[in-house]
Design an enzyme around this catalytic site. Structure first.
Site, PDB file in Angstrom:
ATOM      1  N   LEU A  92       6.238  19.278 -10.479  1.00  0.00           N
ATOM      2  CA  LEU A  92       6.055  18.405 -11.638  1.00  0.00           C
ATOM      3  C   LEU A  92       6.530  16.997 -11.281  1.00  0.00           C
ATOM      4  O   LEU A  92       7.627  16.852 -10.725  1.00  0.00           O
ATOM      5  CB  LEU A  92       6.863  18.938 -12.819  1.00  0.00           C
ATOM      6  CG  LEU A  92       6.600  18.175 -14.109  1.00  0.00           C
ATOM      7  CD1 LEU A  92       5.281  18.627 -14.710  1.00  0.00           C
ATOM      8  CD2 LEU A  92       7.725  18.367 -15.101  1.00  0.00           C
ATOM      9  N   LYS A 145       2.142  19.879 -16.792  1.00  0.00           N
ATOM     10  CA  LYS A 145       3.260  20.429 -17.573  1.00  0.00           C
ATOM     11  C   LYS A 145       2.676  21.331 -18.657  1.00  0.00           C
ATOM     12  O   LYS A 145       2.561  20.936 -19.828  1.00  0.00           O
ATOM     13  CB  LYS A 145       4.086  19.275 -18.170  1.00  0.00           C
ATOM     14  CG  LYS A 145       5.498  19.695 -18.578  1.00  0.00           C
ATOM     15  CD  LYS A 145       6.373  18.477 -18.753  1.00  0.00           C
ATOM     16  CE  LYS A 145       7.758  18.816 -19.292  1.00  0.00           C
ATOM     17  NZ  LYS A 145       8.550  19.702 -18.462  1.00  0.00           N
ATOM     18  N   TYR A 169       2.880  20.355 -22.757  1.00  0.00           N
ATOM     19  CA  TYR A 169       4.059  19.966 -23.537  1.00  0.00           C
ATOM     20  C   TYR A 169       4.839  18.870 -22.842  1.00  0.00           C
ATOM     21  O   TYR A 169       4.607  18.576 -21.664  1.00  0.00           O
ATOM     22  CB  TYR A 169       4.967  21.177 -23.796  1.00  0.00           C
ATOM     23  CG  TYR A 169       5.843  21.570 -22.608  1.00  0.00           C
ATOM     24  CD1 TYR A 169       5.300  22.208 -21.503  1.00  0.00           C
ATOM     25  CD2 TYR A 169       7.211  21.290 -22.600  1.00  0.00           C
ATOM     26  CE1 TYR A 169       6.101  22.561 -20.417  1.00  0.00           C
ATOM     27  CE2 TYR A 169       8.011  21.649 -21.524  1.00  0.00           C
ATOM     28  CZ  TYR A 169       7.454  22.274 -20.440  1.00  0.00           C
ATOM     29  OH  TYR A 169       8.242  22.622 -19.358  1.00  0.00           O
ATOM     30  N   GLU A 192      10.688  22.416  -5.980  1.00  0.00           N
ATOM     31  CA  GLU A 192      11.493  21.891  -7.090  1.00  0.00           C
ATOM     32  C   GLU A 192      12.339  23.024  -7.655  1.00  0.00           C
ATOM     33  O   GLU A 192      12.412  24.100  -7.059  1.00  0.00           O
ATOM     34  CB  GLU A 192      10.582  21.285  -8.160  1.00  0.00           C
ATOM     35  CG  GLU A 192       9.604  22.284  -8.762  1.00  0.00           C
ATOM     36  CD  GLU A 192       8.742  21.682  -9.875  1.00  0.00           C
ATOM     37  OE1 GLU A 192       9.115  20.655 -10.456  1.00  0.00           O
ATOM     38  OE2 GLU A 192       7.681  22.278 -10.166  1.00  0.00           O
TER      39      GLU A 192
HETATM   40  N1  PDD Z   1      11.582  20.583 -17.742  1.00  0.00           N
HETATM   41  N2  PDD Z   1      10.162  20.444 -12.870  1.00  0.00           N
HETATM   42  C1  PDD Z   1       9.953  21.355 -13.829  1.00  0.00           C
HETATM   43  C2  PDD Z   1       9.253  22.620 -13.470  1.00  0.00           C
HETATM   44  C3  PDD Z   1      10.402  21.107 -15.142  1.00  0.00           C
HETATM   45  O1  PDD Z   1      10.155  22.016 -16.095  1.00  0.00           O
HETATM   46  C4  PDD Z   1      11.090  19.905 -15.432  1.00  0.00           C
HETATM   47  C5  PDD Z   1      11.598  19.579 -16.811  1.00  0.00           C
HETATM   48  C6  PDD Z   1      11.294  18.969 -14.388  1.00  0.00           C
HETATM   49  C7  PDD Z   1      11.988  17.658 -14.621  1.00  0.00           C
HETATM   50  O2  PDD Z   1      11.141  16.749 -15.292  1.00  0.00           O
HETATM   51  P1  PDD Z   1      11.727  15.596 -16.232  1.00  0.00           P
HETATM   52  O3  PDD Z   1      12.680  14.794 -15.404  1.00  0.00           O
HETATM   53  O4  PDD Z   1      10.525  14.850 -16.614  1.00  0.00           O
HETATM   54  O5  PDD Z   1      12.423  16.253 -17.389  1.00  0.00           O
HETATM   55  C8  PDD Z   1      10.806  19.274 -13.123  1.00  0.00           C
HETATM   56  C9  PDD Z   1      11.901  20.351 -19.114  1.00  0.00           C
HETATM   57  C10 PDD Z   1      13.172  19.617 -19.341  1.00  0.00           C
HETATM   58  C11 PDD Z   1      11.790  21.656 -19.882  1.00  0.00           C
HETATM   59  O6  PDD Z   1      10.874  22.398 -19.593  1.00  0.00           O
HETATM   60  O7  PDD Z   1      12.608  21.923 -20.767  1.00  0.00           O
END
Ligand code: PDD
Length: 286
Positions: free
Chosen positions: A204, A148, A33, A180
């Site tokens: 991620l 992801k 996703y 993270e």
């Molecule tokens: N999540 N690490 C994890 C485990 C995440 O699920 C996310 C983002 C990030 C940040 O990635 P980005 O800057 O690309 O949004 C890091 C999204 C927002 C979610 O699952 O809703």
């Protein structure tokens, strides 16, 4: 108001969308996703989100059902069909539905493509101004956190551990190092130097993380991408989290102890301002 979603070739109201319970997404969390922020109807960093989706699907051995141009069309159409100016677009691709439960990957299955959107919920001003609390927790996820995937149960358990402690995020530690957050990347500031953990299979590769590193470089902020020890996290002057929906959000309390002086620090404030300027420039097409 029901959102308009896209499901396997059709735009329809979200509350009318149906998928089979035999879909591998439902049975095995077998899919990937993306969450893409949309400002003034323009998807932010779409190319990078689509590249990361492609990388996830490649890692899961799911053939990407669309090329970049087609994804852009589908997402653009969905954004146009929904009412909000600023949106959060959710894209999910599962391996599809074979009609039986089977661990082996079936050949020639059509992936299930689902895209939906909601109004972009921004961080409340009070949280932005005061910062938020976080807990630390052991990172007990698998060893492909660079993908992801929709298999987010560990992330959900960790996030809920944070919420039960009255906090907003769980900062994860593996083998004595910061990885993270449960749904965010984490940055640390020590002695005026911004630190970020290096991309690896343990985290991620965040789209916002990349923007923050680009902004640090272009503005001459001293920074290092290197492993961060638990002790360095605990004695940091500043900590902040980044994600597509929360942008740059200071963490001012860690495991009940103030971070620095317990207020958002100068580097976090500066980075937030750079991020807003950058967004505005991109949206103007600059
Ligand atoms: N999540 N690490 C994890 C485990 C995440 O699920 C996310 C983002 C990030 C940040 O990635 P980005 O800057 O690309 O949004 C890091 C999204 C927002 C979610 O699952 O809703």
């Amino acid at each position: 108001m029901s959102a308009i979603c896209y499901l396997d070739g059709e735009y329809l109201p979200l509350d009318q969308a149906r998928v089979s319970p035999m879909d591998r997404g439902f049975l095995f969390a077998d899919g990937g996703y993306e969450v893409i922020p949309v400002y003034s109807r323009q998807p932010f960093r779409l190319e990078q989100h689509l590249a990361r989706l492609d990388n996830t699907l490649c890692g899961l051995e799911i053939a990407n059902p669309h090329g970049t141009a087609r994804w852009r069309e589908l997402i653009g159409e969905l954004v146009a069909r929904n009412d909000w100016h600023d949106q959060s677009v959710y894209v999910q691709v599962t391996r599809g539905c074979e009609g039986r439960r089977n661990h082996a990957f079936p050949h020639g299955l059509a992936p299930t493509v689902f895209i939906t959107s909601e109004a972009l919920v921004t961080v409340p001003a009070v949280q932005r101004e005061a910062g938020v609390g976080a807990i630390t927790a052991a990172d007990f996820r698998w060893l492909r956190c660079d993908l992801k995937t929709i298999a987010l149960l560990a992330n959900c358990l960790l996030r809920n551990q944070a919420l039960k402690a009255g906090c907003v995020e769980a900062i994860l530690l593996r083998d004595g190092f910061l990885t993270e957050g449960s749904a965010s990347n984490i940055f640390v500031v020590r002695d005026g130097i911004m630190l970020a953990p290096p991309k690896s299979h343990l985290m991620l590769p965040g789209i916002t993380y990349d923007v923050v590193l680009e902004l640090a470089a272009s503005n001459g902020l001293r920074h290092q991408v290197r492993e961060i020890l638990e002790q360095e996290l605990r004695s940091a002057d500043e900590i902040w989290l980044t994600s597509s929906t929360k942008e740059v959000l200071p963490i001012t309390c860690l495991d009940g102890h103030p971070v620095g002086d317990g207020r958002p620090g100068p580097v976090a404030r500066q980075m937030y301002d750079w991020y807003q300027d950058f967004k505005a420039r991109v949206m103007r097409g600059g």
